[in-house]
Design an enzyme around this catalytic site. Structure first.
Site, short mmCIF file in Angstrom:
data_model
loop_
_atom_site.label_atom_id
_atom_site.label_comp_id
_atom_site.label_asym_id
_atom_site.label_seq_id
_atom_site.Cartn_x
_atom_site.Cartn_y
_atom_site.Cartn_z
N PRO A 121 39.37 -35.24 -56.67
CA PRO A 121 39.85 -35.05 -55.29
C PRO A 121 39.99 -33.57 -54.97
O PRO A 121 40.66 -32.83 -55.68
CB PRO A 121 41.21 -35.76 -55.30
CG PRO A 121 41.11 -36.78 -56.39
CD PRO A 121 40.25 -36.13 -57.44
N GLU A 141 17.88 -35.15 -63.19
CA GLU A 141 18.62 -35.92 -62.19
C GLU A 141 18.11 -35.62 -60.78
O GLU A 141 17.87 -36.52 -59.98
CB GLU A 141 20.11 -35.62 -62.27
CG GLU A 141 20.93 -36.33 -61.20
CD GLU A 141 22.43 -36.06 -61.31
OE1 GLU A 141 23.18 -36.59 -60.47
OE2 GLU A 141 22.84 -35.32 -62.22
#
Length: 397
Positions: free
Chosen positions: A144, A260
């Site tokens: 967060p 990725e």
């Protein structure tokens, strides 16, 4: 003098045909088998999984049972030992239907961390179950308030004898709902300078005391791919679950980002192909003012522009895929591909929806879901802005 006869009928150009010499007949056999599997096991369930906002655990087990997961894993760990081309095929076909992409993420992005940096005991314990689908994986980096600034993470892992005591929270964790093995980035040395040298990766089993899943997050798109919060409250993780060396986690994560981002760009390109393909069919069938929409000059110009962007992206990406399979370091070019292709796909979603008119806003047409799903592609795996920073730095700016 003989005359050359020129046919009055123009041959239709196949926009979606690609010359990809790095993909062999074996790759296409793998693709055909996977397509048949998805037609039976995934496509009939897309709407249900979208509504439930997750893909069931059984789907991954079936993929594993059919030999589609982790194709690159070596035979000594029950894998097939295949090349990266098979990982690309897996990613392409899952993105083509728009569900189950987390199988590709687990197989082709996360499991390679274990193959590259894990010790023999860890490989024997986990890899065969990753191949079979008994274990699915998830990587936990984001916290967060902390997005791309990975070095600023606060989740701590304090050494206590043969264990680390882990405290902190992670968010936006894809595949977190069903994953049974988490690759968690933690701070093992909060005083390290620079901060990235204090980051390590721990392998966390889902049933670890002190570890729990938080909320299943409600996302704008990609509803069938779950995302959750993870919570660590004095979770005791064995030191034996340290991946590689302590303090090297940041560098491990960066080293695998080339693959990725290549797969993200490849997935975005496939989605762009599917959007344009369905839009071309729609404008040929849909009539307005007594003639097909495809006959309007504006429609033709829009399609021509998108087709050009798509073909250029196909050519660029296929060149990078071949170089990656040869082991070349092409971080700069892949950063270019990642941002440009995902942004192209996001723009194309709006253009294709517009060409559908009011019907594009209806859920019964695939373009509506594609429009939502592609919004995140320029964000995950490294934002467009981060990609441009990497390119600028490597250009010596």
């Amino acid at each position: 003098m003989s005359k050359t006869t020129i046919s009055s009928k123009q041959e239709t150009y196949d926009l979606f045909k690609r010359d990809r010499p790095f993909l062999t007949q074996e790759h296409e056999m793998f693709r055909n088998s996977l397509k048949k599997f998805l037609e039976k096991e995934a496509i009939p369930n897309i709407e249900k999984w979208e509504e439930e906002r997750c893909t069931p655990r059984e789907f991954y087990e079936k993929l594993g049972a059919q030999g589609f997961l982790c194709p690159q894993v070596k035979p000594e760990y029950d894998g097939l030992g295949l090349d990266f081309g098979f990982n690309m095929v897996l990613a392409e076909e899952l993105n083509r239907i728009g569900v189950g992409m987390l199988a590709s993420t687990s197989s082709s992005i996360i499991v390679p961390y274990l193959e590259r940096y894990g010790n023999e005991e860890q490989k024997k314990k986990y890899l065969p179950k990753c191949v079979s689908g008994e274990i699915t994986t998830s990587v936990a980096m984001t916290e967060p308030g902390i997005g791309s600034d990975l070095a600023s993470m606060s989740t701590s892992a304090i050494r206590d004898g043969d264990h680390y005591i882990v405290n902190g929270q992670k968010t936006f964790i894809s595949n977190g709902l069903h994953a049974s093995l988490f690759f968690v980035a933690v701070k093992t040395d909060p005083k390290a300078t620079p901060a990235r040298k204090g980051i390590s990766i721990l392998l966390v089993d889902a049933d670890t005391p002190g570890f729990s899943r938080g909320r299943k997050l409600k996302k704008l798109g990609q509803h069938s791919a779950d995302a959750v919060e993870l919570i660590f409250e004095d979770a005791r993780i064995p030191v034996a679950n340290l991946l590689g060396e302590e303090g090297q986690g940041f560098y491990y994560l960066m080293e695998k980002l080339q693959q990725e981002r290549l797969l993200i760009a490849s997935g975005a390109l496939v989605v762009a192909e599917e959007m344009l393909k369905t839009t071309m069919s729609y404008v040929k069938e849909r009539h307005a003012f007594g003639k097909p929409i495809s006959s309007f000059q504006n429609t033709q110009f829009e399609i021509a522009e998108m087709a050009t962007e798509l073909k250029m992206a196909q050519t660029f990406l296929d060149n990078l895929a071949a170089k990656h399979m040869q082991g070349e370091n092409i971080v700069t070019e892949i950063s270019m591909a990642k941002w440009s292709i995902t942004e192209m796909t996001r723009r194309m979603s709006a253009r294709c929806l517009q060409l559908h008119g009011g019907y594009g806003f209806m859920e019964e047409y695939p373009i509506a879901r594609r429009y939502r799903d592609v919004a995140v592609m320029p964000i995950y795996g490294g934002t467009t802005e981060i990609m441009k920073n990497i390119i600028a730095k490597n250009l010596g700016l």
